[in-house]
Design a protein around this motif. Structure first.
Motif, PDB file in Angstrom:
ATOM      1  N   LYS A  59       0.731  -1.059   0.086  1.00  0.00           N
ATOM      2  CA  LYS A  59      -0.048   0.023  -0.034  1.00  0.00           C
ATOM      3  C   LYS A  59       1.022   1.375  -0.118  1.00  0.00           C
ATOM      4  CE  LYS A  59      -4.040  -2.171   2.220  1.00  0.00           C
ATOM      5  NZ  LYS A  59      -3.667  -3.516   2.087  1.00  0.00           N
ATOM      6  N   ALA A  60       2.067   1.044  -0.880  1.00  0.00           N
ATOM      7  CA  ALA A  60       2.767   2.283  -0.972  1.00  0.00           C
ATOM      8  C   ALA A  60       2.238   3.312  -1.254  1.00  0.00           C
ATOM      9  CB  ALA A  60       4.317   1.615  -1.713  1.00  0.00           C
ATOM     10  N   GLN A  61       2.392   4.643  -0.970  1.00  0.00           N
ATOM     11  CA  GLN A  61       2.149   5.874  -1.558  1.00  0.00           C
ATOM     12  C   GLN A  61       3.294   6.581  -2.005  1.00  0.00           C
ATOM     13  OE1 GLN A  61      -0.412   7.839   1.155  1.00  0.00           O
ATOM     14  NE2 GLN A  61      -1.638   6.179   1.250  1.00  0.00           N
ATOM     15  N   ASN A  62       3.052   7.561  -2.992  1.00  0.00           N
ATOM     16  CA  ASN A  62       4.092   8.568  -3.498  1.00  0.00           C
ATOM     17  C   ASN A  62       5.205   7.791  -4.354  1.00  0.00           C
ATOM     18  OD1 ASN A  62       2.869  10.626  -2.367  1.00  0.00           O
ATOM     19  ND2 ASN A  62       3.808  10.394  -0.468  1.00  0.00           N
ATOM     20  N   VAL A  63       4.983   6.590  -4.914  1.00  0.00           N
ATOM     21  CA  VAL A  63       5.563   5.703  -5.886  1.00  0.00           C
ATOM     22  C   VAL A  63       5.296   6.176  -7.447  1.00  0.00           C
ATOM     23  CG1 VAL A  63       6.560   3.529  -6.485  1.00  0.00           C
ATOM     24  CG2 VAL A  63       5.822   4.211  -4.323  1.00  0.00           C
ATOM     25  N   GLU A  64       6.313   6.393  -8.070  1.00  0.00           N
ATOM     26  CA  GLU A  64       6.128   6.716  -9.510  1.00  0.00           C
ATOM     27  C   GLU A  64       6.903   5.467 -10.204  1.00  0.00           C
ATOM     28  OE1 GLU A  64       7.928   9.421 -12.906  1.00  0.00           O
ATOM     29  OE2 GLU A  64       6.930  10.727 -11.161  1.00  0.00           O
ATOM     30  N   MET A  65       6.371   4.674 -10.913  1.00  0.00           N
ATOM     31  CA  MET A  65       6.762   3.662 -11.885  1.00  0.00           C
ATOM     32  C   MET A  65       7.049   3.988 -13.102  1.00  0.00           C
ATOM     33  SD  MET A  65       7.026   0.697  -9.745  1.00  0.00           S
ATOM     34  CE  MET A  65       6.280   0.347  -8.119  1.00  0.00           C
ATOM     35  N   ASN A  66       8.282   3.681 -13.830  1.00  0.00           N
ATOM     36  CA  ASN A  66       8.702   3.977 -15.123  1.00  0.00           C
ATOM     37  C   ASN A  66       9.166   2.777 -15.714  1.00  0.00           C
ATOM     38  OD1 ASN A  66       8.370   7.064 -15.407  1.00  0.00           O
ATOM     39  ND2 ASN A  66       9.485   6.788 -13.435  1.00  0.00           N
ATOM     40  N   HIS A  67       8.571   2.559 -16.838  1.00  0.00           N
ATOM     41  CA  HIS A  67       9.158   1.403 -17.855  1.00  0.00           C
ATOM     42  C   HIS A  67      10.094   1.942 -18.953  1.00  0.00           C
ATOM     43  CE1 HIS A  67       8.685  -1.833 -21.212  1.00  0.00           C
ATOM     44  NE2 HIS A  67       9.391  -2.390 -20.351  1.00  0.00           N
ATOM     45  N   ALA A  68      11.636   2.054 -18.637  1.00  0.00           N
ATOM     46  CA  ALA A  68      12.423   2.763 -19.293  1.00  0.00           C
ATOM     47  C   ALA A  68      13.698   2.078 -19.247  1.00  0.00           C
ATOM     48  CB  ALA A  68      12.495   4.225 -19.157  1.00  0.00           C
ATOM     49  N   ASP A  69      14.596   2.499 -19.986  1.00  0.00           N
ATOM     50  CA  ASP A  69      16.268   2.300 -19.868  1.00  0.00           C
ATOM     51  C   ASP A  69      16.554   3.366 -19.066  1.00  0.00           C
ATOM     52  OD1 ASP A  69      18.863   1.515 -20.920  1.00  0.00           O
ATOM     53  OD2 ASP A  69      18.779   3.625 -21.317  1.00  0.00           O
ATOM     54  N   GLY A  70      17.311   3.041 -18.276  1.00  0.00           N
ATOM     55  CA  GLY A  70      17.874   3.582 -17.051  1.00  0.00           C
ATOM     56  C   GLY A  70      18.874   5.056 -17.560  1.00  0.00           C
ATOM     57  N   VAL A  71      19.530   4.875 -18.872  1.00  0.00           N
ATOM     58  CA  VAL A  71      20.294   6.133 -19.189  1.00  0.00           C
ATOM     59  C   VAL A  71      19.374   6.904 -19.954  1.00  0.00           C
ATOM     60  CG1 VAL A  71      22.104   6.608 -20.998  1.00  0.00           C
ATOM     61  CG2 VAL A  71      22.569   4.596 -19.413  1.00  0.00           C
ATOM     62  N   GLN A  72      18.390   6.348 -20.838  1.00  0.00           N
ATOM     63  CA  GLN A  72      17.516   7.199 -21.445  1.00  0.00           C
ATOM     64  C   GLN A  72      16.628   7.905 -20.696  1.00  0.00           C
ATOM     65  OE1 GLN A  72      15.443   4.570 -24.278  1.00  0.00           O
ATOM     66  NE2 GLN A  72      17.067   4.330 -25.548  1.00  0.00           N
ATOM     67  N   PHE A  73      16.112   7.533 -19.334  1.00  0.00           N
ATOM     68  CA  PHE A  73      15.227   7.988 -18.416  1.00  0.00           C
ATOM     69  C   PHE A  73      15.938   9.251 -17.715  1.00  0.00           C
ATOM     70  CE2 PHE A  73      13.687   9.155 -14.324  1.00  0.00           C
ATOM     71  CZ  PHE A  73      12.383   9.065 -14.237  1.00  0.00           C
ATOM     72  N   ILE A  74      17.246   9.167 -17.442  1.00  0.00           N
ATOM     73  CA  ILE A  74      18.022  10.153 -16.737  1.00  0.00           C
ATOM     74  C   ILE A  74      18.524  11.207 -17.842  1.00  0.00           C
ATOM     75  CG2 ILE A  74      20.399   9.283 -16.849  1.00  0.00           C
ATOM     76  CD1 ILE A  74      18.653  10.704 -13.688  1.00  0.00           C
ATOM     77  N   SER A  75      18.435  10.809 -18.898  1.00  0.00           N
ATOM     78  CA  SER A  75      19.047  11.741 -20.057  1.00  0.00           C
ATOM     79  C   SER A  75      17.672  12.793 -20.187  1.00  0.00           C
ATOM     80  CB  SER A  75      19.249  11.184 -21.280  1.00  0.00           C
ATOM     81  OG  SER A  75      20.192  10.172 -21.149  1.00  0.00           O
ATOM     82  N   ARG A  76      16.679  12.531 -19.923  1.00  0.00           N
ATOM     83  CA  ARG A  76      15.385  13.371 -20.397  1.00  0.00           C
ATOM     84  C   ARG A  76      14.783  13.771 -18.973  1.00  0.00           C
ATOM     85  NH1 ARG A  76      13.260   8.432 -21.786  1.00  0.00           N
ATOM     86  NH2 ARG A  76      11.661   7.820 -20.652  1.00  0.00           N
ATOM     87  N   GLU A  77      15.336  13.607 -17.749  1.00  0.00           N
ATOM     88  CA  GLU A  77      14.861  13.814 -16.486  1.00  0.00           C
ATOM     89  C   GLU A  77      15.206  15.256 -16.008  1.00  0.00           C
ATOM     90  OE1 GLU A  77      12.520  13.888 -14.248  1.00  0.00           O
ATOM     91  OE2 GLU A  77      12.695  12.072 -13.083  1.00  0.00           O
ATOM     92  N   THR A  78      14.281  15.759 -15.637  1.00  0.00           N
ATOM     93  CA  THR A  78      14.488  17.358 -15.068  1.00  0.00           C
ATOM     94  C   THR A  78      14.317  17.489 -13.661  1.00  0.00           C
ATOM     95  OG1 THR A  78      12.271  17.869 -15.267  1.00  0.00           O
ATOM     96  CG2 THR A  78      13.384  18.195 -17.230  1.00  0.00           C
TER      97      THR A  78
END
Length: 186
Positions: A98-117
């Motif tokens: 029953k976790a709250q404040n969790v965001e799940m992303n189906h992505a490659d780690g390098v690609q995710f961090i490259s576009r993360e702000t």
């Protein structure tokens, strides 16, 4: 080595509100949860609680690091996982807790961090070993950290994180080397 599919592995949360709760994850090649002993050391380094902290689990895998952070009071957790069956297990574990404040992303780690702000207080970085992720990732992380943010790195050997980083703490448990990095300030 042949990997059985359809079987589940387990890892337990060792501290916080969900102490002793068990996380299930699929048996997938290269998936190695952070051992209890290593997590205990890491969270001793981080101060046991993460109240009010935002965390990024960039190669979430079993979810042991991210769910441990939530169990210890983190206010926000972003999990990134490329393997679909592993991501599905993370979602099931999140529902079970029953976790709250969790965001799940189906992505490659390098690609995710490259576009993360967004910026994070703690980034957990436990990529698959022997795939040379660290030289690609470490230059991208300073802009993703809060001023006092830290990066936890697991690797198959001791690392030299390069310019702009300080190895604040490091240790080894069996074949796993683990490090806590801080940015150096000019």
């Amino acid at each position: 080595m042949k990997v059985k599919t359809g079987t589940l592995n387990r890892v337990r949360i060792i501290g916080g509100d969900w102490r002793s709760r068990t996380l299930n994850f699929p048996n997938q090649a290269g998936l190695r949860p952070t051992p209890d002993r290593v997590r205990e050391t890491l969270f001793n380094w981080l101060g046991q609680t993460l109240y009010g902290k935002t965390c990024l689990d960039l190669f979430a895998g079993s979810g042991a690091l991210g769910f441990e952070a939530l169990s210890r009071g983190a206010k926000q957790l972003v999990m990134v996982e490329q393997n679909r069956p592993v991501l599905d297990a993370l979602k099931k574990n999140s529902e079970m807790l029953k976790a709250q404040n969790v965001e799940m992303n189906h992505a490659d780690g390098v690609q995710f961090i490259s576009r993360e702000t967004r910026q994070y207080d703690v980034i957990f970085l436990d990529p698959p070993f022997r795939q040379e992720y660290l030289p690609k990732l470490l230059p991208l992380l300073p802009e993703r950290l809060t001023p006092e943010g830290v990066v936890y790195v697991e690797s198959e050997g001791a690392i030299d994180p390069g310019e702009g980083w300080e190895v604040w703490r490091c240790s080894r448990a069996g074949q796993v080397h683990f490090h806590l990095l801080k940015r150096t300030h000019a």
